[in-house]
Every structure is written in structure tokens, then in C-alpha cells.
Design a protein around this motif. Structure first.
Motif, mmCIF file in Angstrom:
data_model
loop_
_atom_site.group_PDB
_atom_site.id
_atom_site.type_symbol
_atom_site.label_atom_id
_atom_site.label_comp_id
_atom_site.label_asym_id
_atom_site.label_seq_id
_atom_site.Cartn_x
_atom_site.Cartn_y
_atom_site.Cartn_z
ATOM 1 N N ARG A 5 2.846 -5.700 3.192
ATOM 2 C CA ARG A 5 2.607 -4.544 3.735
ATOM 3 C C ARG A 5 1.332 -3.859 3.132
ATOM 4 O O ARG A 5 0.884 -2.785 3.664
ATOM 5 N N ALA A 6 0.712 -4.343 2.076
ATOM 6 C CA ALA A 6 -0.397 -3.593 1.490
ATOM 7 C C ALA A 6 -1.470 -3.622 2.610
ATOM 8 O O ALA A 6 -2.153 -2.415 2.684
ATOM 9 N N ALA A 7 -1.616 -4.335 3.625
ATOM 10 C CA ALA A 7 -2.689 -4.244 4.645
ATOM 11 C C ALA A 7 -2.433 -3.146 5.386
ATOM 12 O O ALA A 7 -3.360 -2.681 6.191
ATOM 13 N N GLU A 8 -1.236 -2.509 5.634
ATOM 14 C CA GLU A 8 -0.756 -1.577 6.289
ATOM 15 C C GLU A 8 -1.075 -0.204 5.880
ATOM 16 O O GLU A 8 -1.039 1.021 6.277
ATOM 17 N N HIS A 9 -1.420 -0.135 4.215
ATOM 18 C CA HIS A 9 -1.669 0.999 3.630
ATOM 19 C C HIS A 9 -2.676 1.726 4.203
ATOM 20 O O HIS A 9 -3.765 1.071 4.510
ATOM 21 N N THR A 10 -2.984 2.941 4.347
ATOM 22 C CA THR A 10 -3.812 3.656 4.831
ATOM 23 C C THR A 10 -4.284 4.730 3.700
ATOM 24 O O THR A 10 -3.411 5.242 2.907
ATOM 25 N N PRO A 11 -5.560 4.812 3.371
ATOM 26 C CA PRO A 11 -6.144 5.690 2.294
ATOM 27 C C PRO A 11 -5.437 7.171 2.485
ATOM 28 O O PRO A 11 -5.206 7.782 3.284
ATOM 29 N N GLY A 12 -5.067 7.626 1.066
ATOM 30 C CA GLY A 12 -4.295 9.086 1.216
ATOM 31 C C GLY A 12 -2.958 8.941 1.429
ATOM 32 O O GLY A 12 -2.218 9.962 1.490
ATOM 33 N N GLU A 13 -2.288 7.803 1.904
ATOM 34 C CA GLU A 13 -1.025 7.543 1.932
ATOM 35 C C GLU A 13 -0.129 8.135 0.864
ATOM 36 O O GLU A 13 0.902 8.749 0.855
ATOM 37 N N PHE A 14 -0.714 7.845 -0.306
ATOM 38 C CA PHE A 14 0.251 8.201 -1.639
ATOM 39 C C PHE A 14 -0.533 9.616 -2.244
ATOM 40 O O PHE A 14 -0.440 9.558 -3.506
ATOM 41 N N GLU A 15 -1.176 10.163 -1.614
ATOM 42 C CA GLU A 15 -1.756 11.475 -2.283
ATOM 43 C C GLU A 15 -0.617 12.345 -2.676
ATOM 44 O O GLU A 15 0.455 12.652 -2.122
ATOM 45 N N PHE A 16 -0.978 12.742 -4.064
ATOM 46 C CA PHE A 16 0.059 13.177 -4.693
ATOM 47 C C PHE A 16 -0.295 14.933 -4.601
ATOM 48 O O PHE A 16 -1.206 15.290 -5.371
ATOM 49 N N SER B 100 9.060 12.411 -2.219
ATOM 50 C CA SER B 100 8.448 14.029 -1.556
ATOM 51 C C SER B 100 7.045 14.033 -1.398
ATOM 52 O O SER B 100 6.341 15.021 -1.071
ATOM 53 N N GLY B 101 6.311 13.061 -1.971
ATOM 54 C CA GLY B 101 4.682 12.940 -1.981
ATOM 55 C C GLY B 101 4.318 14.072 -2.859
ATOM 56 O O GLY B 101 2.955 14.575 -3.054
ATOM 57 N N GLY B 102 5.193 14.781 -3.880
ATOM 58 C CA GLY B 102 4.880 15.610 -4.824
ATOM 59 C C GLY B 102 4.845 17.004 -4.138
ATOM 60 O O GLY B 102 4.545 17.787 -4.775
#
Length: 190
Positions: A24-35, A72-74
Motif C-alpha cells: 500500500r505504500a505506493a498508494e500513500h499521498t503526501p499529507g495523508e498522515f498530517e497530524f 482521528s488524524g489528531g
């Protein structure tokens, strides 16, 4: 300090999840885990709250942060379609059991969620099962004698593990697993 047996179990979890996680790493988009930092707080304060609750309940702070980011993404005001609330997405019934008066108070939510995660780890003795119980409930884990076959729960366990890997290793999982296994071998325990 996290016991080496817990670290070895986490390493085993990571190794078990390597193919689906990295697929799934290739599906990751920048900012997906922005806290998102809760209103009125700083990033340093949030990390302090996570460290404090993690230490109090014997958890790895990277695991708690990974859970918060996936849940919750923070967002301290997050409410799920099923009614889970706050940073660690605690259901109202669970909040009552944990005596959590204000699920939107970030420090109280992190403490209660960490306490609940620790309870699941004690009950099931396995990080994967504890995460599955956190998501689907302990009864579902007991019913299926493992991670329930619910697609949401399967994705959840993999997503938290994936984020934990990134937080714990800076993306260098191979070095992390090697270090954990070397530590476990030094004690003679797997």
C-alpha cells in the motif's frame, strides 16, 4: 522502558504485515498522515501528552501516536459515524467504563485511550489482537479467536502498524527489526 518481549512481538507483527503494508505504500499521498495539533496546543505539547500517557500505561509512544493519527488524524473534535469521539476515538460506552468525562479533552482522551489499549494488550497478549480489539471490540476478537475478518478492522490493524513503522524507524524497518531481534537474541528470548 518497553520490555524486550513486547518489542520482539512488535517486530514479529511488523514482519507479518510487511507485504500488505508495503504494497500500500505506493498508494500513500503526501499529507495523508498530517497530524492536526489540537486548538490551543503546540506539537511539542501533544507529543508530551502522548509520552506521558505512554509512560504511565507502559506503551510505546510511537504506537499511541500511530493509533491517534489513524483514528482521528489528531482532530480532538473528531466524531466517527458510529459515535467514537476525540483524538483516540473512544466510544461513549467505553468512555463511561473508563470514567472519561470529556472525550474532547485531548489529555484526558489520550490517557483513557492509552489505558484502554494497555487493557487490550494485557487481555490478548498480542499487539495485532489488541489493535483489532481497540477497533472492533474485544468480543469480536474472542468470537473469531483472532483478528476479525472485517475489512475495516483488517485495514485498521495494517494502517496502525504501517504508521508505527514509519514513526519508530523513520521508514527504515529493516534496521529496526534487526535491532529488536538482536536485543531479543542477547537475552535468549525470541
Amino acid at each position: 522502558m518497553i520490555p524486550k518481549t513486547v518489542l520482539a512481538a512488535m517486530a514479529a507483527l511488523l514482519l507479518a504485515l510487511v507485504p500488505p503494508v508495503f504494497a500500500r505504500a505506493a498508494e500513500h499521498t503526501p499529507g495523508e498522515f498530517e497530524f492536526r495539533v489540537p486548538k490551543g496546543a503546540t506539537s511539542a505539547q501533544v507529543k508530551g501528552w502522548i509520552r506521558q500517557a505512554s509512560a504511565k500505561h507502559g506503551l510505546d509512544p510511537c504506537l499511541v501516536q500511530a493509533l491517534i493519527e489513524i483514528e482521528s488524524g489528531g482532530d480532538q473534535a473528531a466524531v466517527s459515524p458510529k459515535g467514537a469521539q476525540g483524538l483516540m476515538q473512544i466510544m461513549p460506552g467505553t468512555a463511561r467504563d473508563l470514567k472519561l468525562d470529556d472525550p474532547f479533552d485531548p489529555t484526558a482522551n489520550i490517557d483513557a485511550g492509552s489505558r484502554y489499549l494497555r487493557e487490550q494488550l494485557r487481555t490478548f497478549g498480542d499487539v495485532r489482537l489488541a489493535l483489532a480489539a481497540y477497533n472492533a471490540g474485544p468480543e469480536a476478537v474472542r468470537k473469531f479467536a483472532g483478528v476479525p475478518p472485517y475489512p475495516e478492522t483488517q485495514r485498521y490493524v495494517a494502517a496502525v502498524a504501517n504508521r508505527f513503522i514509519v514513526l519508530k524507524t523513520g521508514g527504515n524497518m529493516e534496521a529496526f527489526v534487526k535491532k529488536v531481534l538482536e536485543g531479543a537474541n542477547a537475552t535468549g528470548k525470541p
